[in-house]
Design an enzyme around this catalytic site. Structure first.
Site, mmCIF file in Angstrom:
data_model
loop_
_atom_site.group_PDB
_atom_site.id
_atom_site.type_symbol
_atom_site.label_atom_id
_atom_site.label_comp_id
_atom_site.label_asym_id
_atom_site.label_seq_id
_atom_site.Cartn_x
_atom_site.Cartn_y
_atom_site.Cartn_z
ATOM 1 N N MET A 18 0.828 -1.215 0.000
ATOM 2 C CA MET A 18 0.000 0.000 0.000
ATOM 3 C C MET A 18 0.860 1.262 0.000
ATOM 4 O O MET A 18 0.498 2.272 -0.614
ATOM 5 C CB MET A 18 -0.871 0.035 1.252
ATOM 6 C CG MET A 18 -1.867 -1.078 1.320
ATOM 7 S SD MET A 18 -2.881 -0.797 2.790
ATOM 8 C CE MET A 18 -2.954 -2.444 3.412
ATOM 9 N N ASP A 37 11.570 3.680 4.535
ATOM 10 C CA ASP A 37 11.377 2.236 4.750
ATOM 11 C C ASP A 37 12.684 1.621 5.244
ATOM 12 O O ASP A 37 13.769 2.170 5.044
ATOM 13 C CB ASP A 37 10.964 1.591 3.418
ATOM 14 C CG ASP A 37 10.196 0.285 3.595
ATOM 15 O OD1 ASP A 37 8.986 0.263 3.281
ATOM 16 O OD2 ASP A 37 10.805 -0.716 4.051
ATOM 17 N N ASP A 58 14.034 3.141 10.251
ATOM 18 C CA ASP A 58 13.390 2.137 11.104
ATOM 19 C C ASP A 58 12.388 2.914 11.950
ATOM 20 O O ASP A 58 12.783 3.705 12.815
ATOM 21 C CB ASP A 58 14.426 1.436 11.987
ATOM 22 C CG ASP A 58 13.772 0.456 12.970
ATOM 23 O OD1 ASP A 58 12.522 0.412 13.040
ATOM 24 O OD2 ASP A 58 14.510 -0.245 13.668
ATOM 25 N N VAL A 59 11.105 2.709 11.696
ATOM 26 C CA VAL A 59 10.082 3.540 12.368
ATOM 27 C C VAL A 59 10.107 3.405 13.884
ATOM 28 O O VAL A 59 9.593 4.271 14.587
ATOM 29 C CB VAL A 59 8.641 3.227 11.868
ATOM 30 C CG1 VAL A 59 8.426 3.685 10.449
ATOM 31 C CG2 VAL A 59 8.276 1.762 12.058
ATOM 32 N N ASN A 85 2.376 4.247 7.756
ATOM 33 C CA ASN A 85 1.862 3.047 7.090
ATOM 34 C C ASN A 85 2.707 1.795 7.341
ATOM 35 O O ASN A 85 2.204 0.678 7.225
ATOM 36 C CB ASN A 85 1.777 3.352 5.581
ATOM 37 C CG ASN A 85 1.637 2.117 4.741
ATOM 38 O OD1 ASN A 85 0.557 1.560 4.614
ATOM 39 N ND2 ASN A 85 2.755 1.649 4.162
ATOM 40 N N TYR A 149 -1.214 -8.679 16.943
ATOM 41 C CA TYR A 149 -1.312 -7.750 15.803
ATOM 42 C C TYR A 149 -2.500 -6.810 16.027
ATOM 43 O O TYR A 149 -2.362 -5.585 15.934
ATOM 44 C CB TYR A 149 -1.473 -8.540 14.499
ATOM 45 C CG TYR A 149 -1.631 -7.667 13.268
ATOM 46 C CD1 TYR A 149 -0.538 -6.989 12.719
ATOM 47 C CD2 TYR A 149 -2.876 -7.506 12.652
ATOM 48 C CE1 TYR A 149 -0.688 -6.183 11.603
ATOM 49 C CE2 TYR A 149 -3.027 -6.705 11.534
ATOM 50 C CZ TYR A 149 -1.934 -6.051 11.010
ATOM 51 O OH TYR A 149 -2.081 -5.246 9.900
ATOM 52 N N LYS A 153 -2.578 -2.669 16.582
ATOM 53 C CA LYS A 153 -3.337 -1.756 15.712
ATOM 54 C C LYS A 153 -4.422 -1.014 16.500
ATOM 55 O O LYS A 153 -4.813 0.093 16.144
ATOM 56 C CB LYS A 153 -3.954 -2.553 14.556
ATOM 57 C CG LYS A 153 -2.907 -3.084 13.560
ATOM 58 C CD LYS A 153 -2.162 -1.970 12.865
ATOM 59 C CE LYS A 153 -1.265 -2.466 11.744
ATOM 60 N NZ LYS A 153 -0.582 -1.375 11.029
ATOM 61 N N THR A 184 -1.338 -7.567 -0.942
ATOM 62 C CA THR A 184 0.008 -6.966 -0.920
ATOM 63 C C THR A 184 1.002 -8.078 -0.565
ATOM 64 O O THR A 184 0.587 -9.183 -0.179
ATOM 65 C CB THR A 184 0.110 -5.867 0.169
ATOM 66 O OG1 THR A 184 0.071 -6.511 1.448
ATOM 67 C CG2 THR A 184 -0.984 -4.831 0.067
ATOM 68 N N THR A 187 0.229 -10.072 2.629
ATOM 69 C CA THR A 187 -0.805 -11.110 2.673
ATOM 70 C C THR A 187 -0.582 -12.192 1.617
ATOM 71 O O THR A 187 -1.382 -13.128 1.516
ATOM 72 C CB THR A 187 -2.208 -10.492 2.469
ATOM 73 O OG1 THR A 187 -2.185 -9.684 1.289
ATOM 74 C CG2 THR A 187 -2.616 -9.648 3.653
HETATM 75 N N1 NAD Z 1 -2.311 -6.105 3.596
HETATM 76 C C1 NAD Z 1 -3.329 -6.148 4.429
HETATM 77 O O1 NAD Z 1 -4.243 -6.968 4.298
HETATM 78 C C2 NAD Z 1 -3.422 -5.141 5.559
HETATM 79 C C3 NAD Z 1 -4.654 -4.993 6.202
HETATM 80 C C4 NAD Z 1 -4.776 -4.049 7.220
HETATM 81 C C5 NAD Z 1 -3.691 -3.276 7.570
HETATM 82 N N2 NAD Z 1 -2.499 -3.450 6.945
HETATM 83 C C6 NAD Z 1 -1.405 -2.583 7.346
HETATM 84 O O2 NAD Z 1 -1.069 -1.769 6.242
HETATM 85 C C7 NAD Z 1 0.300 -1.380 6.315
HETATM 86 C C8 NAD Z 1 0.976 -1.689 4.982
HETATM 87 O O3 NAD Z 1 0.959 -3.073 4.797
HETATM 88 P P1 NAD Z 1 1.179 -3.797 3.383
HETATM 89 O O4 NAD Z 1 0.120 -4.802 3.284
HETATM 90 O O5 NAD Z 1 1.376 -2.797 2.320
HETATM 91 O O6 NAD Z 1 2.518 -4.593 3.731
HETATM 92 P P2 NAD Z 1 3.946 -4.715 3.032
HETATM 93 O O7 NAD Z 1 4.636 -5.790 3.803
HETATM 94 O O8 NAD Z 1 3.807 -4.834 1.567
HETATM 95 O O9 NAD Z 1 4.618 -3.299 3.359
HETATM 96 C C9 NAD Z 1 5.031 -2.954 4.655
HETATM 97 C C10 NAD Z 1 6.290 -2.121 4.532
HETATM 98 O O10 NAD Z 1 6.679 -1.714 5.851
HETATM 99 C C11 NAD Z 1 8.090 -1.807 5.922
HETATM 100 N N3 NAD Z 1 8.545 -1.918 7.302
HETATM 101 C C12 NAD Z 1 8.405 -2.990 8.145
HETATM 102 N N4 NAD Z 1 9.011 -2.726 9.310
HETATM 103 C C13 NAD Z 1 9.530 -1.471 9.213
HETATM 104 C C14 NAD Z 1 10.269 -0.656 10.091
HETATM 105 N N5 NAD Z 1 10.610 -1.059 11.327
HETATM 106 N N6 NAD Z 1 10.636 0.577 9.674
HETATM 107 C C15 NAD Z 1 10.310 1.002 8.429
HETATM 108 N N7 NAD Z 1 9.645 0.264 7.544
HETATM 109 C C16 NAD Z 1 9.246 -0.958 7.937
HETATM 110 C C17 NAD Z 1 8.438 -3.039 5.096
HETATM 111 O O11 NAD Z 1 9.813 -3.043 4.716
HETATM 112 C C18 NAD Z 1 7.476 -2.882 3.926
HETATM 113 O O12 NAD Z 1 8.058 -2.148 2.869
HETATM 114 C C19 NAD Z 1 0.872 -2.145 7.504
HETATM 115 O O13 NAD Z 1 0.880 -1.298 8.628
HETATM 116 C C20 NAD Z 1 -0.118 -3.266 7.716
HETATM 117 O O14 NAD Z 1 -0.115 -3.734 9.044
HETATM 118 C C21 NAD Z 1 -2.343 -4.363 5.950
#
Ligand code: NAD
Length: 244
Positions: A18, A37, A58-59, A85, A149, A153, A184, A187
């Site tokens: 996302m 990232d 690193d967030v 995000n 998790y 959240k 993504t 998942t």
């Molecule tokens: N995909 C889903 O179904 C879903 C649903 C609800 C919420 N989310 C949330 O949406 C957000 C984006 O998820 P996504 O599905 O795009 O996942 P993704 O794994 O494709 O992307 C997550 C990104 O976060 C980065 N990241 C992880 N730890 C980090 C850190 N400590 N510092 C900096 N960057 C870091 C990763 O390197 C990655 O690029 C996340 O917070 C996830 O929990 C995802």
């Protein structure tokens, strides 16, 4: 004229899923995007887009945030938008979760966004405006079975509401989205559970999973000036799943 013309936006987790969809969309709408990232290889790829710069972050690291926000303001003069995000997931059941698992999920998924708000709000207060959008999850709202998790959240939801209440007087808006299951890299491994995924789709009113662009579009609205009186807002993006 783009919907984010002349804005400088930091998108954490901007190198994948996302976050990458948002980086592309926001840059196309006229923003200068900082994709922040921890994954340097993916950052290099996303930074190939026009008006997208990759910066390692690193967030969950306070010092990293201080350095990144200073570097952005030194180079671009401002931070208008923060998208909190970045996140990690876990499928562990309660009997499998250790102290370390609990701490890691919370450090990245809730302390990370807290630090982001702490650091960008310093510059946003000086500028007299700002927009922050947090990516929580529908698992923070329903009883999902994702335990630590969901808890991380849910913590983010509380942090966001507190920040909205505190920062409104500085013209800084703080909103949160709650995506359902979105296709993504996070998942991608779930597709191995074919029957469970089919059941999830059947149980979703819209009868499908979501796409990263569908979340990015909603976040674009909240991040932009079009949402100028929306703060403390909570938007579910889950095809109707949590409405049942
Ligand atoms: N995909 C889903 O179904 C879903 C649903 C609800 C919420 N989310 C949330 O949406 C957000 C984006 O998820 P996504 O599905 O795009 O996942 P993704 O794994 O494709 O992307 C997550 C990104 O976060 C980065 N990241 C992880 N730890 C980090 C850190 N400590 N510092 C900096 N960057 C870091 C990763 O390197 C990655 O690029 C996340 O917070 C996830 O929990 C995802």
């Amino acid at each position: 004229m783009g919907r984010l013309e002349n804005k400088v936006a930091i998108i954490t987790g901007g190198a994948s899923g996302m976050g990458a969809a948002m980086a592309k969309l926001f840059a196309g709408e006229g923003a200068t995007v900082i994709a922040a990232d921890i994954n340097e290889a993916n950052l290099a790829k996303i930074a190939e887009l026009d008006n997208v710069e990759g910066m390692k972050l690193d967030v969950s690291n306070d010092e990293n945030w201080a350095e990144l926000t200073k570097a952005v303001v030194d180079k671009y003069g401002r931070i208008d938008i923060l998208i909190n995000n970045a996140g990690i997931s876990s499928e562990k059941t309660p009997d499998q979760i250790t102290d370390a698992d609990w701490a890691l999920l919370h450090k990245i998924n809730s302390y990370g966004p807290f630090l982001g708000i702490k650091h960008v709000s310093k510059y946003m207060k000086e500028a007299g405006h700002g927009s922050i959008v947090n990516t929580s999850s529908y698992t923070a709202i329903i009883g999902s079975g994702f335990n630590h998790y969901s808890a991380s959240k849910g913590s983010l939801r509380a942090i966001a509401r507190a920040a909205a209440a505190e920062l409104g007087k500085f013209n800084i808006r703080v909103n949160t989205v709650f995506p359902g299951v979105i296709e993504t890299p996070m998942t991608a491994n779930l597709t191995q559970y074919k029957e469970a995924m089919a059941m999830l789709v059947r149980a979703t009113p819209m009868q499908r999973l979501g796409k990263p662009e569908e979340v990015a579009n909603a976040i674009l609205f909240l991040a932009s000036d079009e949402a100028s009186y929306i703060t403390g807002g909570e938007l579910v993006i889950d095809g109707g799943y949590s409405a049942q």
